[in-house]
Scaffold this active site. Sequence first.
Site, PDB file in Angstrom:
ATOM      1  N   CYS A 165      67.232 -48.215  40.860  1.00 36.18           N
ATOM      2  CA  CYS A 165      66.831 -48.175  42.264  1.00 36.18           C
ATOM      3  C   CYS A 165      65.351 -48.513  42.418  1.00 36.18           C
ATOM      4  CB  CYS A 165      67.104 -46.794  42.857  1.00 36.18           C
ATOM      5  SG  CYS A 165      66.689 -46.688  44.610  1.00 36.18           S
ATOM      6  N   MET A 172      76.083 -48.698  46.555  1.00 33.24           N
ATOM      7  CA  MET A 172      75.145 -49.062  47.619  1.00 33.24           C
ATOM      8  C   MET A 172      75.102 -47.921  48.622  1.00 33.24           C
ATOM      9  SD  MET A 172      76.058 -53.101  48.212  1.00 33.24           S
ATOM     10  CE  MET A 172      77.836 -52.860  47.975  1.00 33.24           C
TER      11      MET A 172
END
Length: 404
Positions: A125, A21
């Site tokens: 992503c 993250m």
Amino acid sequence: MSAPVQLGALTLGTPVMLAPMAGVTNPPFRQLCREAGESGLKAAGYTWQECPGTFAPAGLWVCEMVTTRALVERNVETMNMIKPDPGDPVRSIQLYGVEPKTTAEAVRILVAENRADHIDLNFGCPAPKVTRKGGGSALPWKTDLFEDLTQAAVRASEEASRDRDFVVPVTAKVRIGVDDGHTTFLDAARIAEDSGIVGLTLHARTTAQHYSGHAHWDRIGELTAATSLPVLGNGDVFEVEDAKAIMEQTGCRGVAVGRGCQGRPWLFHDLAAFYHGSEHRASPRLSEVAAIIVRHAELSIDHFNGDEHRALRELRKHMAWYLRGFSVGGSARNALALVSTLDELRERLAELGDQPYPEAAEGPRGRAGSPKQPHLPDGWLDSRELSEAQRAKIALAEVNVSGG
């Protein structure tokens, strides 16, 4: 007790991955998660020994996403990002790239310079700044580019591993597809396996979903049935019960946890204990959470080379996550969100007193947001293969800033 997962030369003693993250999974946070996982192993009475290749007893703790161009150019911030948690037996780095040659060179650097023991390729992503250039979760739509890139990464690892005791394994993370009408995960799995990728993580949402709604765990089951590669399920794993359910429902080999551990590194204690047959749960009191926050700050100061102001600034985003569910007033929360020194942090935390772990701290966390129209290059969905114009532009899609 859950069976170990084999990813090439890498053995996962506990089938858990900390999902990368941006701005969150830096070395200090990864260390907290790893230590929590190892404490869960001890609570379960589990002991481990070295295995051939590399062995991750409590799970896999993956660095936040690093862009291949930034790594090749040895961007100062990127080189700091790939610093390992010093106690981690497996240094795991996730790469984002869209150009096969640049990706291969980034892999070569990581392997030949002994900077990584495992490499994960990011095709998951959904950020518009990534997908509008054909990267992230948009890339597998172009099957020729996906094949070229995965083959280049695996070949580079094999060649650069010649002076090491094992071939550094390469895995990949994907999403279901661009949207419900343009799914890619099954084709991506077939190509990845043929290319030498040794494991897959599926975030069971499309690019269009972003992080909204519910993850489609049934698609993880489809993928598990369609490939011989080990599959880790990702999406809506917030508790031990979720990890148990996703594995029972889909047959996946383990889980990748992202938003569920924000401000809650002790979730990995619970997962490790569960996977090794123990019902022990961390459930820290507020005073114990305060001690974790201080330790997070101390590790961050060390990571940022003594820059206390920057370390505390980076910690601020974690503060609301850590305190979720506890009865802490708004003024105290605001004060903690503005601390700039370690002494001030300790002082503010000491003022909170103590409370038992609240039920309100459990369950979903992190921003879900709403569905978003995918941002893609012009004509991207017209064909599963790159046009000549798209191929000419693909090198321009590389970005030199890491972190997502």
